[in-house]
Write an enzyme that holds these catalytic residues in place. Sequence first.
Site, PDB file in Angstrom:
ATOM      1  N   SER A 137       0.836  -1.191   0.000  1.00  0.00           N
ATOM      2  CA  SER A 137       0.000   0.000   0.000  1.00  0.00           C
ATOM      3  C   SER A 137       0.872   1.242   0.000  1.00  0.00           C
ATOM      4  O   SER A 137       2.049   1.197   0.395  1.00  0.00           O
ATOM      5  CB  SER A 137      -0.898   0.011   1.250  1.00  0.00           C
ATOM      6  OG  SER A 137      -1.587   1.242   1.396  1.00  0.00           O
ATOM      7  N   TYR A 150      -3.237  -1.447   9.958  1.00  0.00           N
ATOM      8  CA  TYR A 150      -3.132  -1.636   8.513  1.00  0.00           C
ATOM      9  C   TYR A 150      -1.769  -1.164   8.011  1.00  0.00           C
ATOM     10  O   TYR A 150      -1.083  -1.868   7.259  1.00  0.00           O
ATOM     11  CB  TYR A 150      -4.258  -0.857   7.841  1.00  0.00           C
ATOM     12  CG  TYR A 150      -4.256  -0.883   6.336  1.00  0.00           C
ATOM     13  CD1 TYR A 150      -4.848  -1.931   5.640  1.00  0.00           C
ATOM     14  CD2 TYR A 150      -3.696   0.165   5.599  1.00  0.00           C
ATOM     15  CE1 TYR A 150      -4.867  -1.952   4.259  1.00  0.00           C
ATOM     16  CE2 TYR A 150      -3.708   0.152   4.214  1.00  0.00           C
ATOM     17  CZ  TYR A 150      -4.299  -0.903   3.549  1.00  0.00           C
ATOM     18  OH  TYR A 150      -4.315  -0.918   2.174  1.00  0.00           O
TER      19      TYR A 150
END
Length: 258
Positions: A137, A150
Amino acid sequence: MGKLDGRVVLITGAARGQGEQEARLFVAEGARVVIADVLDDQGEALAKELGARYVHLDVSQEADWHAAVAAAGSAYGRIDGLVNNAGILRFNELVSTPLDEFQQIVQVNQVGVFLGIKTVAPEITAAGGGTIVNTASYAGLTGMAYVGAYTATKHAIVGLTRVAALELAGRKIRVNAVCPGAIDTAMSNPSQLDPAANTEETAQALDELYSKLVPLGRIGQPEEVAKLALFLTGEDSSYITGQPFVIDGGWLAGVSVI
């Protein structure tokens, strides 16, 4: 001639979103695709549409990985590509994040990628080499408030990608990571999963948000991420391994003060 003619690729989290678009593109480019997910109805429907194979796979469970590999072998005889796409996102202030929530995100995002590499790499080796693409990400390369768990897992995926690239190069396996920014899927826009939601209103709000945050002025599309995954899976990237590839519309480049 497709870019993936003759390849057998397992894609996790492939029932919807980025994984679905990767499955569609890979099939269009000649690959035989194993669609893996926990969303059985959606995954089976997509597999039937594409002429692919569906397997139920909870990426946090090692037994599920072995079953998925066995199913892929039964259907196609081998695996020579893996896209570790499955992942989850939860919003929470770090100091307010319950331990079980943090551990759940680690199990799916980080342990899932580890188990994918551990289980599938021997199969790719047996096939004579191939590729692994991990989904990290934008948040795997910088901080992002209120998604601490996350962010931690996505940083870990970038590290795992580099280590796997070093260790697996001798087996003719290339390992890279895609690092998407905001992409128009249910993860970034949960209203897509709510039949009662005003999706047009939500889309407008997201457009306004990302027009300010992202230099290219818009949210990304899952089809764009799929094209990057295709590049890293095909021969066009034959001399690339161990690298995180950012696809974020310029978000990571910096902040404009004007």
